[in-house]
Design a protein around this motif. Structure first.
Motif, PDB file in Angstrom:
ATOM      1  N   PRO A  91       0.798  -1.225   0.000  1.00 49.77           N
ATOM      2  CA  PRO A  91       0.000   0.000   0.000  1.00 49.77           C
ATOM      3  C   PRO A  91       0.834   1.279   0.000  1.00 49.77           C
ATOM      4  O   PRO A  91       0.315   2.356  -0.279  1.00 49.77           O
ATOM      5  N   LYS A  92       2.104   1.177   0.300  1.00 51.38           N
ATOM      6  CA  LYS A  92       2.969   2.359   0.399  1.00 51.38           C
ATOM      7  C   LYS A  92       4.007   2.455  -0.717  1.00 51.38           C
ATOM      8  O   LYS A  92       4.913   3.281  -0.654  1.00 51.38           O
ATOM      9  N   THR A  93       3.930   1.604  -1.717  1.00 47.94           N
ATOM     10  CA  THR A  93       4.860   1.595  -2.858  1.00 47.94           C
ATOM     11  C   THR A  93       6.314   1.510  -2.395  1.00 47.94           C
ATOM     12  O   THR A  93       7.175   2.249  -2.863  1.00 47.94           O
ATOM     13  N   VAL A  94       6.569   0.613  -1.466  1.00 51.09           N
ATOM     14  CA  VAL A  94       7.916   0.429  -0.919  1.00 51.09           C
ATOM     15  C   VAL A  94       8.755  -0.475  -1.832  1.00 51.09           C
ATOM     16  O   VAL A  94       9.960  -0.295  -1.948  1.00 51.09           O
ATOM     17  N   ILE A  95       8.100  -1.417  -2.518  1.00 53.63           N
ATOM     18  CA  ILE A  95       8.795  -2.448  -3.284  1.00 53.63           C
ATOM     19  C   ILE A  95       8.690  -2.178  -4.786  1.00 53.63           C
ATOM     20  O   ILE A  95       7.653  -1.756  -5.276  1.00 53.63           O
ATOM     21  N   ALA A  96       9.775  -2.456  -5.498  1.00 50.66           N
ATOM     22  CA  ALA A  96       9.773  -2.333  -6.954  1.00 50.66           C
ATOM     23  C   ALA A  96      10.675  -3.420  -7.540  1.00 50.66           C
ATOM     24  O   ALA A  96      11.541  -3.969  -6.859  1.00 50.66           O
ATOM     25  N   LEU A  97      10.444  -3.725  -8.798  1.00 49.68           N
ATOM     26  CA  LEU A  97      11.257  -4.712  -9.502  1.00 49.68           C
ATOM     27  C   LEU A  97      12.614  -4.094  -9.841  1.00 49.68           C
ATOM     28  O   LEU A  97      12.687  -3.000 -10.407  1.00 49.68           O
ATOM     29  N   ALA A  98      13.676  -4.776  -9.487  1.00 47.18           N
ATOM     30  CA  ALA A  98      15.030  -4.281  -9.740  1.00 47.18           C
ATOM     31  C   ALA A  98      15.395  -4.458 -11.210  1.00 47.18           C
ATOM     32  O   ALA A  98      14.815  -5.279 -11.918  1.00 47.18           O
ATOM     33  N   LYS A  99      16.350  -3.708 -11.646  1.00 45.53           N
ATOM     34  CA  LYS A  99      16.847  -3.829 -13.022  1.00 45.53           C
ATOM     35  C   LYS A  99      17.943  -4.893 -13.117  1.00 45.53           C
ATOM     36  O   LYS A  99      18.476  -5.140 -14.173  1.00 45.53           O
ATOM     37  N   LYS A 100      18.232  -5.528 -11.979  1.00 39.55           N
ATOM     38  CA  LYS A 100      19.241  -6.586 -11.927  1.00 39.55           C
ATOM     39  C   LYS A 100      18.552  -7.945 -11.898  1.00 39.55           C
ATOM     40  O   LYS A 100      17.350  -8.026 -11.686  1.00 39.55           O
ATOM     41  N   VAL A 101      19.322  -9.001 -12.114  1.00 35.14           N
ATOM     42  CA  VAL A 101      18.778 -10.358 -12.058  1.00 35.14           C
ATOM     43  C   VAL A 101      19.528 -11.156 -10.994  1.00 35.14           C
ATOM     44  O   VAL A 101      20.666 -10.847 -10.663  1.00 35.14           O
ATOM     45  N   ASN A 102      18.864 -12.209 -10.499  1.00 29.66           N
ATOM     46  CA  ASN A 102      19.497 -13.059  -9.492  1.00 29.66           C
ATOM     47  C   ASN A 102      20.295 -14.175 -10.159  1.00 29.66           C
ATOM     48  O   ASN A 102      20.453 -14.196 -11.385  1.00 29.66           O
ATOM     49  N   VAL A 103      20.773 -15.118  -9.380  1.00 35.49           N
ATOM     50  CA  VAL A 103      21.623 -16.190  -9.903  1.00 35.49           C
ATOM     51  C   VAL A 103      20.892 -17.105 -10.880  1.00 35.49           C
ATOM     52  O   VAL A 103      21.520 -17.801 -11.665  1.00 35.49           O
ATOM     53  N   HIS A 104      19.552 -17.094 -10.836  1.00 33.89           N
ATOM     54  CA  HIS A 104      18.763 -17.930 -11.744  1.00 33.89           C
ATOM     55  C   HIS A 104      18.314 -17.170 -12.993  1.00 33.89           C
ATOM     56  O   HIS A 104      17.611 -17.728 -13.833  1.00 33.89           O
ATOM     57  N   GLY A 105      18.676 -15.898 -13.083  1.00 33.49           N
ATOM     58  CA  GLY A 105      18.334 -15.097 -14.248  1.00 33.49           C
ATOM     59  C   GLY A 105      17.013 -14.363 -14.153  1.00 33.49           C
ATOM     60  O   GLY A 105      16.565 -13.767 -15.131  1.00 33.49           O
TER      61      GLY A 105
END
Length: 76
Positions: free
Chosen positions: A26-40
């Motif tokens: 509800p507070k827009t704290v989270i967003a999708l990163a422009k980086k990827v994890n070890v699984h892509g």
């Protein structure tokens, strides 16, 4: 009575980037990163952690249990 403050920790190695938590916050704290994890997969991160209220909506909707929410009472 102090104000509640929250903090999230994302297990980025397990996150698949489904963005359900982004929509649930509800507070827009989270967003999708422009980086990827070890699984892509792109993963989510806290972009405005100071706004987190610790409601745990993100952790509840996460299908892989990648998010842990902590709550702390702040003194006035």
């Amino acid at each position: 009575m102090g104000k509640m403050r929250g903090a999230i920790v994302v297990n980025t190695d397990r996150c698949k980037g489904c963005s359900l938590c982004v929509e649930a916050c509800p507070k827009t704290v989270i967003a999708l990163a422009k980086k990827v994890n070890v699984h892509g997969y792109p993963y989510v991160e806290a972009v405005s952690p100071d706004d987190c209220i610790g409601c745990a909506s993100c952790a509840i909707v996460c299908p892989d249990g990648c998010i842990t929410v902590y709550k702390k009472r702040m003194e006035d």
